[in-house]
Design a protein around this motif. Sequence first.
Motif, short mmCIF file in Angstrom:
data_model
loop_
_atom_site.label_atom_id
_atom_site.label_comp_id
_atom_site.label_asym_id
_atom_site.label_seq_id
_atom_site.Cartn_x
_atom_site.Cartn_y
_atom_site.Cartn_z
N MET A 1 103.49 16.38 130.50
CA MET A 1 103.84 17.00 129.22
C MET A 1 104.69 18.24 129.48
O MET A 1 104.41 19.00 130.40
N ASN A 2 105.73 18.41 128.68
CA ASN A 2 106.64 19.55 128.83
C ASN A 2 106.87 20.22 127.48
O ASN A 2 106.92 19.54 126.45
N GLY A 3 107.00 21.54 127.51
CA GLY A 3 107.22 22.27 126.27
C GLY A 3 108.11 23.49 126.46
O GLY A 3 108.15 24.07 127.56
N ILE A 4 108.83 23.86 125.41
CA ILE A 4 109.66 25.07 125.39
C ILE A 4 109.40 25.80 124.08
O ILE A 4 109.47 25.19 123.00
N VAL A 5 109.13 27.10 124.19
CA VAL A 5 108.98 27.96 123.02
C VAL A 5 110.12 28.97 123.06
O VAL A 5 110.23 29.75 124.01
N TYR A 6 110.97 28.94 122.04
CA TYR A 6 112.12 29.85 122.00
C TYR A 6 111.70 31.18 121.39
O TYR A 6 111.24 31.24 120.24
N THR A 7 111.83 32.24 122.19
CA THR A 7 111.35 33.55 121.76
C THR A 7 112.46 34.43 121.19
O THR A 7 112.18 35.37 120.45
N LYS A 8 113.71 34.12 121.51
CA LYS A 8 114.82 34.92 120.99
C LYS A 8 116.07 34.05 120.89
O LYS A 8 116.41 33.35 121.85
N SER A 9 116.74 34.10 119.77
CA SER A 9 117.97 33.33 119.58
C SER A 9 119.14 33.97 120.31
O SER A 9 119.14 35.18 120.59
N ALA B 1 110.32 7.31 142.15
CA ALA B 1 109.54 7.56 140.94
C ALA B 1 110.42 7.43 139.72
O ALA B 1 111.64 7.64 139.77
N GLY B 2 109.79 7.09 138.59
CA GLY B 2 110.51 7.00 137.33
C GLY B 2 109.56 7.23 136.16
O GLY B 2 108.40 6.82 136.21
N VAL B 3 110.06 7.92 135.12
CA VAL B 3 109.26 8.15 133.91
C VAL B 3 110.14 7.98 132.68
O VAL B 3 111.37 8.14 132.73
N TRP B 4 109.48 7.67 131.57
CA TRP B 4 110.14 7.63 130.26
C TRP B 4 109.54 8.74 129.41
O TRP B 4 108.32 8.85 129.30
N GLU B 5 110.40 9.55 128.81
CA GLU B 5 109.96 10.75 128.10
C GLU B 5 110.42 10.70 126.64
O GLU B 5 111.51 10.19 126.35
N PHE B 6 109.59 11.25 125.74
CA PHE B 6 109.92 11.23 124.32
C PHE B 6 109.28 12.45 123.65
O PHE B 6 108.23 12.95 124.10
N PRO B 7 109.84 12.97 122.57
CA PRO B 7 109.28 14.14 121.88
C PRO B 7 108.01 13.78 121.12
O PRO B 7 107.89 12.69 120.57
N ILE B 8 107.06 14.71 121.09
CA ILE B 8 105.88 14.55 120.25
C ILE B 8 105.80 15.67 119.21
O ILE B 8 104.90 15.66 118.37
N SER B 9 106.71 16.62 119.27
CA SER B 9 106.79 17.67 118.27
C SER B 9 107.69 17.22 117.12
O SER B 9 108.41 16.21 117.23
N ASN B 10 107.65 17.96 116.03
CA ASN B 10 108.53 17.64 114.90
C ASN B 10 110.00 17.81 115.26
O ASN B 10 110.86 17.12 114.74
N ARG B 11 110.27 18.73 116.16
CA ARG B 11 111.65 18.98 116.59
C ARG B 11 112.03 18.05 117.74
O ARG B 11 111.25 17.84 118.67
N LYS B 12 113.24 17.52 117.71
CA LYS B 12 113.76 16.71 118.80
C LYS B 12 114.84 17.44 119.60
O LYS B 12 115.08 17.11 120.76
N ASP B 13 115.51 18.40 118.95
CA ASP B 13 116.65 19.07 119.57
C ASP B 13 117.65 18.01 120.09
O ASP B 13 118.05 17.15 119.33
N LEU B 14 117.99 18.04 121.38
CA LEU B 14 118.97 17.07 121.89
C LEU B 14 118.31 15.83 122.51
O LEU B 14 119.00 14.99 123.08
N MET B 15 116.97 15.72 122.43
CA MET B 15 116.30 14.60 123.06
C MET B 15 115.70 13.65 122.03
O MET B 15 114.74 14.00 121.33
N ASP B 16 116.23 12.44 121.99
CA ASP B 16 115.58 11.37 121.25
C ASP B 16 114.64 10.61 122.19
O ASP B 16 113.54 10.23 121.82
#
Length: 374
Positions: free
Chosen positions: A296-304, A348-363
């Motif tokens: 699981m990976n996450g990013i929280v943007y603290t400043k624009s 190794a290989g993995v398939w990744e997908f968003p689970i948050s409401n935001r997708k940004d540049l990743m579908d």
Amino acid sequence: MNIKLVCSAGAALVFNMLAVSAQADEYTVFDSSDIELVSATTEPSELQLTGTENEVGTTPDAVFTAYEAAPEAANCQTCQSACSCGQYCQCDTCQSCTLCDRIPLLNKFPSDPCFKHWVMPVSNPVWSIDPRSLTYVRGVFVNQMIDSQTPVLGAGDLQVYALQLGIALNERLSIIAVKDGFNTLQTRGLGNSHGWADIALGIKYVLIRDVDNQFLLSTGIIYEAHNGTTSVFQGNGQGIWNPYLTGGKELANGGHFIANAGFHLPADDFDNSTSFWYSLHYDHPLTEKLSALAEMNGIVYTKSGGALPVNFEGGDWINLGATNVAGNNFVSMAFGADYKINECLSFAGVWEFPISNRKDLMDSRTTVTLTLTF
């Protein structure tokens, strides 16, 4: 007449016997100090060389002979040094030595051998840092799909071809190169482009190294330069500093859990946004060579930033410097597998997908790695 003939033959026979005895004395020297009496029941592994041979050390031929006689007792002097870290690593037999033991330069900086059964994180390949002190070369391929609803860009895809490198200076300190390579970007809104990625280099130091409990805690800092190609959203700003903390533990079922987190702190907060990132990794052994992966990976943007007037960002690989992303939270999950080809090579290989409401540049994203560990 017959008596003379018999005497002559006898004299010749005695002379020949004396000559043979003289030759044997000339080539054979017996030294009692070089002889060790050994019981007929002595095991092959207990045989020892004595006398003058011990004074100059065991020869390679002697080691090879000992290995043939008792492979379980061989000390692998001909191909690798003995491990010295207890029950979690034992010197493998010489038969298991592979290409990684013979490549110049990198094999002078061996990885910490006491955590060799761990599996390196795959998704978020730049910022999900393995806590071990490793010497490795890893090829990375990423194919990322961009959602059709993405403003400005529209539907598209991004490919990354990268090569990562780690050099373990000792069991605690290592140098890592986590980002580089070539990118291709295809979108409906901006068309097709390609170019080089920014380069990110750093250091890693192991704070806690508990071999008996198979626990590691490491820290470090990575600097991402701004050398890349702007047409693939690289090369903007004045560089980004990335301090991080990473740790891991081997579990009772033989699996491993790794967690890490850090900050993206741009030198120029106008061209780049500021964020906090985290990654979780779990691997579970299915067979001796195959492990299942969940991450699981996450990013929280603290400043624009102030570069682009949009409300989405580029995730782990791209920093757009978007003007309206403070407070945004992106989370993804990844599932896959790691296959250990031999002692030092894994795929190794993995398939990744968003689970948050935001997708940004990743579908969605597919990440494949081929890792050579020394």
